[in-house]
Design a protein around this motif. Structure first.
Motif, PDB file in Angstrom:
ATOM      1  N   PHE A 168       0.769  -1.035  -0.035  1.00 48.66           N
ATOM      2  CA  PHE A 168      -0.068   0.148   0.156  1.00 48.66           C
ATOM      3  C   PHE A 168       0.806   1.309  -0.045  1.00 48.66           C
ATOM      4  CE2 PHE A 168       0.793  -1.159   4.502  1.00 48.66           C
ATOM      5  CZ  PHE A 168       0.972   0.355   4.935  1.00 48.66           C
ATOM      6  N   ASP A 169       0.263   2.387  -0.450  1.00 49.52           N
ATOM      7  CA  ASP A 169       1.181   3.612  -0.742  1.00 49.52           C
ATOM      8  C   ASP A 169       0.983   4.529   0.640  1.00 49.52           C
ATOM      9  OD1 ASP A 169       2.134   5.785  -1.075  1.00 49.52           O
ATOM     10  OD2 ASP A 169       0.987   6.627  -2.892  1.00 49.52           O
ATOM     11  N   GLY A 184      11.072  10.409   6.228  1.00 47.28           N
ATOM     12  CA  GLY A 184      11.653   9.845   7.147  1.00 47.28           C
ATOM     13  C   GLY A 184      11.295   8.326   7.346  1.00 47.28           C
ATOM     14  N   LEU A 185      10.253   7.664   7.063  1.00 42.09           N
ATOM     15  CA  LEU A 185      10.153   6.165   6.929  1.00 42.09           C
ATOM     16  C   LEU A 185      10.824   5.706   5.602  1.00 42.09           C
ATOM     17  CD1 LEU A 185       8.487   4.033   8.044  1.00 42.09           C
ATOM     18  CD2 LEU A 185       6.893   4.348   6.291  1.00 42.09           C
ATOM     19  N   GLN A 186      10.857   6.405   4.544  1.00 43.36           N
ATOM     20  CA  GLN A 186      11.912   5.907   3.365  1.00 43.36           C
ATOM     21  C   GLN A 186      13.114   5.862   3.817  1.00 43.36           C
ATOM     22  OE1 GLN A 186      14.327   7.416   1.219  1.00 43.36           O
ATOM     23  NE2 GLN A 186      14.212   5.390   0.017  1.00 43.36           N
ATOM     24  N   ALA A 187      13.811   6.759   4.624  1.00 40.01           N
ATOM     25  CA  ALA A 187      15.041   6.777   5.094  1.00 40.01           C
ATOM     26  C   ALA A 187      15.312   5.388   6.036  1.00 40.01           C
ATOM     27  CB  ALA A 187      15.473   8.102   5.608  1.00 40.01           C
ATOM     28  N   LEU A 188      14.230   5.393   6.928  1.00 39.88           N
ATOM     29  CA  LEU A 188      14.566   4.323   7.878  1.00 39.88           C
ATOM     30  C   LEU A 188      14.332   2.812   7.198  1.00 39.88           C
ATOM     31  CD1 LEU A 188      12.221   5.559  10.844  1.00 39.88           C
ATOM     32  CD2 LEU A 188      14.761   5.078  11.178  1.00 39.88           C
ATOM     33  N   LEU A 189      13.543   2.766   6.543  1.00 43.03           N
ATOM     34  CA  LEU A 189      13.350   1.364   5.799  1.00 43.03           C
ATOM     35  C   LEU A 189      14.506   1.053   4.831  1.00 43.03           C
ATOM     36  CD1 LEU A 189       9.300   1.229   5.199  1.00 43.03           C
ATOM     37  CD2 LEU A 189      10.793   0.342   7.065  1.00 43.03           C
ATOM     38  N   GLN A 191       9.799   7.389  -5.854  1.00 45.51           N
ATOM     39  CA  GLN A 191       9.241   8.234  -6.734  1.00 45.51           C
ATOM     40  C   GLN A 191       9.167   9.527  -6.224  1.00 45.51           C
ATOM     41  OE1 GLN A 191       5.400   6.866  -8.134  1.00 45.51           O
ATOM     42  NE2 GLN A 191       5.808   4.853  -7.329  1.00 45.51           N
ATOM     43  N   TRP A 192      10.300  10.513  -6.294  1.00 47.34           N
ATOM     44  CA  TRP A 192      10.471  11.814  -5.626  1.00 47.34           C
ATOM     45  C   TRP A 192       9.639  12.805  -6.734  1.00 47.34           C
ATOM     46  CZ3 TRP A 192      12.163  12.005  -0.840  1.00 47.34           C
ATOM     47  CH2 TRP A 192      13.045  11.293  -0.394  1.00 47.34           C
ATOM     48  N   LEU A 228       6.218  11.321  -4.145  1.00 44.66           N
ATOM     49  CA  LEU A 228       4.777  11.083  -4.691  1.00 44.66           C
ATOM     50  C   LEU A 228       4.286  10.034  -4.098  1.00 44.66           C
ATOM     51  CD1 LEU A 228       5.735  12.137  -8.348  1.00 44.66           C
ATOM     52  CD2 LEU A 228       4.871  13.562  -6.588  1.00 44.66           C
ATOM     53  N   ALA A 229       5.091   8.585  -4.174  1.00 43.44           N
ATOM     54  CA  ALA A 229       4.297   7.748  -3.392  1.00 43.44           C
ATOM     55  C   ALA A 229       5.487   6.746  -2.569  1.00 43.44           C
ATOM     56  CB  ALA A 229       4.023   6.813  -4.660  1.00 43.44           C
TER      57      ALA A 229
END
Length: 422
Positions: free
Chosen positions: A151-152, A271-276, A401-402, A412-413
């Motif tokens: 999910f996005d 933040g979540l993208q960096a952590l994951l 997807q920046w 974006l997602a």
């Protein structure tokens, strides 16, 4: 023309804002910083001085010789739309973001009352509940599909939550929140463009005027029956002569809503993208949840939702051997300052236990972000709930997807999946 330290494209020999920059601006910042402390570029608003180093960015944000009042040439004097954007300029130029003392001091004093610690703490139960509802909905939608499909996170949580929270603070009806997200996007596109086009300016004006029409209908009701929300505080301040009615009051309402949505959304996504993307840090935070407050601040530093801001020089001065003339535009590159090796050890490394100071992401000086405490609390609640509920969360997409906005860096997602092992 000023004497310049480097060619118009800085130290790169290519445009600064290109696809590579939007995907990852930090190598560009590093190249600029290593080439010198100050660069002239024709790429931004017809020409601007770029500053990359932490000490210089902090200096410009604190020094009154660098003015926040910069909307005139940006909006009013556009050659492609002479006079067409006068309504936009009249409102835009009265927003707190673009004011200097004494007007900035006066209006900020009014707004500070709406962001007192006890007010922010009072929102925590509502935010906890709202986050839980959004996560429940995302979990249910994912479970309805076979194989626990991705999910996005941006659409499920990061985009709707901040507008809910700022609307709650301001006393805005839930039915208007979808419209406000669209209007905010149009303003962000205009503010974030290196060279905003005529159509971007038109859309931004239309959205700002639509926001103001909403508040023009709401304000009389608050004057008749004020509550404990932020809009009520503003109308009470208007009655006391502390803030002017008309464009000044409407501008604060509109820009508070815009700012409260845009930066928080991108902090949650970035933040979540960096952590994951750093599984060891994700696991460390699960094992030591007491690190969460510091981790949120590190995520702000590591990939700031606001990459740069602007100031106009009020008096001729020399900086790093360069003559800056009155009216020159200066862009303090916040994203670059947050990766300055003179300020942070191993600045390109994400370290949720970092102890070498906060970031420049909320600004500094008189214009430091008025809603910083609220943004931090939202992020802590979101990441805290995600860590507890979805310890197996992982990225489900290929390359991130920046968006194409160089100022408001965001996704974006962000497709994610919750599984036992990624």
């Amino acid at each position: 023309m000023n004497a310049v330290l480097t060619p118009p494209a800085g130290a790169l020999g290519r445009p600064i804002v290109d696809a590579a920059f939007l995907a990852d601006p930090y190598p560009t910042y590093r190249a600029l910083s290593e080439a010198g402390p100050i660069h002239w570029s024709d790429e931004f608003f017809g020409g601007a001085w770029l500053l990359t180093r932490h000490a210089d960015v902090e200096k410009v944000l604190k020094d009154p010789r660098f003015s926040a009042q910069r909307t005139g040439a940006w909006v009013k004097d556009r050659e492609d739309a002479p006079g067409e954007l006068s309504s936009f300029q009249k409102l835009f130029s009265r927003a707190l973001l673009f004011l200097d003392a004494p007007d900035h001091t006066r209006i900020r004093k009014v707004l500070n009352a709406g962001f007192r610690p006890e007010v922010i703490r009072g929102l925590a139960p509502y935010i906890e509940q709202a986050v839980g509802e959004l996560l429940d909905r995302a979990e249910a939608a994912s479970a309805r599909n076979t194989g626990n499909t991705p999910f996005d996170f941006m659409q499920a949580v990061a985009r709707p939550l901040p507008v809910r929270v700022i609307a709650r603070l301001m006393g805005i009806e839930a039915s208007a929140q979808d419209d406000f997200m669209v209007w905010s996007d149009d303003l962000a596109t205009f503010i974030g463009a290196a060279q905003p086009g005529r159509e971007q300016a038109r859309r931004a004006q239309a959205s700002l005027l639509a926001m103001c029409r909403y508040f023009e209908a709401l304000l009389p009701r608050r004057r008749q029956a004020p509550g404990d929300d932020l809009v009520s505080r503003l109308v009470l301040a208007e009655a006391a002569g502390e803030i002017e009615g008309g464009p000044e009051l409407l501008a604060q309402c509109a820009m508070l809503l815009f700012a409260g949505h845009e930066t928080t959304r991108n902090l949650l996504g970035n933040g979540l993208q960096a952590l994951l993307s750093h599984p060891a840090q994700w696991q460390k935070l699960q094992q030591s949840p007491e690190l969460l407050p510091g981790a949120v601040r590190e995520l702000l530093r590591y990939d700031s939702p606001v990459q740069y801001t602007g100031r106009r020089v009020t008096t001729e001065l020399v900086l790093h051997g360069q003559l800056l003339r009155r009216g020159d535009l200066v862009l303090p590159l916040i994203g670059a300052a947050n990766r300055d090796p003179a300020r942070y050890a191993q600045p390109d490394r994400l370290d949720i236990a970092r102890r070498d100071g906060g970031s420049m992401s909320f600004g500094s000086g008189a214009h430091v972000c008025i809603g910083a405490a609220l943004t931090l609390m939202e992020a802590e609640i979101v990441f805290g709930q995600v860590l507890r509920r979805w310890p197996g969360l992982c990225l489900a997409g290929a390359a991130p997807q920046w968006g194409s906005n160089p100022v408001y860096r965001g996704l974006l997602a962000l497709p994610v999946r919750n599984v036992a092992a990624c």
